[in-house]
Design an enzyme around this catalytic site. Structure first.
Site, PDB file in Angstrom:
ATOM      1  N   HIS A  43     -47.728 -19.798  39.640  1.00  9.66           N
ATOM      2  CA  HIS A  43     -46.759 -20.890  39.741  1.00  9.66           C
ATOM      3  C   HIS A  43     -45.361 -20.274  39.809  1.00  9.66           C
ATOM      4  O   HIS A  43     -44.654 -20.175  38.801  1.00  9.66           O
ATOM      5  CB  HIS A  43     -46.884 -21.821  38.536  1.00  9.66           C
ATOM      6  CG  HIS A  43     -46.092 -23.082  38.647  1.00  9.66           C
ATOM      7  ND1 HIS A  43     -46.526 -24.286  38.134  1.00  9.66           N
ATOM      8  CD2 HIS A  43     -44.897 -23.348  39.215  1.00  9.66           C
ATOM      9  CE1 HIS A  43     -45.626 -25.221  38.376  1.00  9.66           C
ATOM     10  NE2 HIS A  43     -44.613 -24.672  39.034  1.00  9.66           N
ATOM     11  N   GLU A  70     -49.235 -23.017  42.773  1.00  9.19           N
ATOM     12  CA  GLU A  70     -48.647 -24.255  42.290  1.00  9.19           C
ATOM     13  C   GLU A  70     -47.131 -24.211  42.468  1.00  9.19           C
ATOM     14  O   GLU A  70     -46.534 -23.137  42.455  1.00  9.19           O
ATOM     15  CB  GLU A  70     -48.925 -24.438  40.794  1.00  9.19           C
ATOM     16  CG  GLU A  70     -50.373 -24.547  40.411  1.00  9.19           C
ATOM     17  CD  GLU A  70     -50.541 -24.721  38.911  1.00  9.19           C
ATOM     18  OE1 GLU A  70     -51.646 -25.142  38.507  1.00  9.19           O
ATOM     19  OE2 GLU A  70     -49.596 -24.425  38.157  1.00  9.19           O
ATOM     20  N   HIS A 190     -53.518 -28.150  32.292  1.00  8.50           N
ATOM     21  CA  HIS A 190     -52.365 -28.158  31.400  1.00  8.50           C
ATOM     22  C   HIS A 190     -52.825 -28.417  29.968  1.00  8.50           C
ATOM     23  O   HIS A 190     -53.267 -29.509  29.623  1.00  8.50           O
ATOM     24  CB  HIS A 190     -51.294 -29.183  31.783  1.00  8.50           C
ATOM     25  CG  HIS A 190     -49.927 -28.765  31.275  1.00  8.50           C
ATOM     26  ND1 HIS A 190     -49.061 -28.003  32.004  1.00  8.50           N
ATOM     27  CD2 HIS A 190     -49.324 -28.971  30.088  1.00  8.50           C
ATOM     28  CE1 HIS A 190     -47.969 -27.772  31.320  1.00  8.50           C
ATOM     29  NE2 HIS A 190     -48.111 -28.335  30.137  1.00  8.50           N
TER      30      HIS A 190
END
Length: 237
Positions: A43, A70, A190
């Site tokens: 990410h 991401e 998450h």
């Protein structure tokens, strides 16, 4: 079978703290594969405070499993994804200075923007996923954006798990069932951990993929990376 994609951002955070190359992000990525992970997630953020843009290029050239990138689809991010051509891109609505992801897209409000971005990635042959909250309406609107998958933002489930896990999982089951009705692939991520992952998977066994970083890397400090990955994979059986 639900795949485990290991997010290696925290490894890069540790490396960057000293300014050298220890731990080696590329070695950790390939070791995760060796130990059983079916994918690697990165990410990159605009300030490159953990994963750097060059890391993304290097990881893509070294791994043999799936790469998932991401991020918030800024122009710089879009250019990187189109250059690297990962297996999957996951669109996340992060502000530039955001510490970590804390909500999904409003796919109704941002439908035109998301449709345009997803169209560019799909033309390049890249599987797309939209990060969404556990809201069936947002899932249905994600389908209209042309995405291949959604990724459920699971922090609310994780934070509510200890108090009442049946209540915490309920909206996620509803959103997951809507994804299945819409013909969308289903990812989740998450704050999933060894504490809460097995129950989440038991209730939603048609998950395609979970992306886990922070908890997994923390567990690896105590148990080692090989054993930790094996334990997370056990939760997905």
């Amino acid at each position: 079978m639900t795949k485990l994609s290991v997010n290696i951002n925290k490894v890069a955070t540790l490396r960057n703290a000293r300014g050298a190359n220890n731990p080696d992000v590329l070695s950790v990525a390939t070791d995760c594969e060796l130990f059983g992970a079916e994918g690697i997630t990165v990410h990159p953020r605009p300030d490159e405070r953990h994963i750097r843009y060059n890391d993304v290029r290097d990881v893509k050239s070294r791994i043999t499993t799936e790469l998932n990138i991401e991020g918030n689809p800024t122009d710089k991010y879009i250019d990187l994804v189109l250059e690297v051509r990962p297996t999957q891109v996951t669109l996340v609505p992060d502000a530039e200075d955001q510490l970590t992801s804390n909500h999904g897209w409003d796919t109704r409000t941002h439908r035109t923007f998301l449709t345009d971005v997803i169209g560019r990635f799909r033309e390049a042959g890249i599987r797309t996923s939209i990060f969404v909250d556990a809201d069936p309406e947002m899932v249905a609107c994600a389908k209209s954006c042309g995405t291949d998958r959604i990724e459920l933002y699971t922090e609310p489930y994780a934070s509510g798990y200890s108090a009442n896990r049946k209540q915490a999982i309920a909206p996620f089951i509803a959103a997951a069932e809507e994804a299945r009705r819409q013909g969308l692939g289903l990812n989740a991520g998450h704050d999933l951990s060894l504490v809460n992952l097995a129950y989440f998977h038991k209730c939603i066994p048609w998950l395609d993929e979970v992306s886990i970083g922070h908890a997994l890397i923390c567990d690896a400090i105590y148990m080692g990376l090989r054993d930790t990955i094996a334990m997370y994979k056990k939760c997905l059986e």
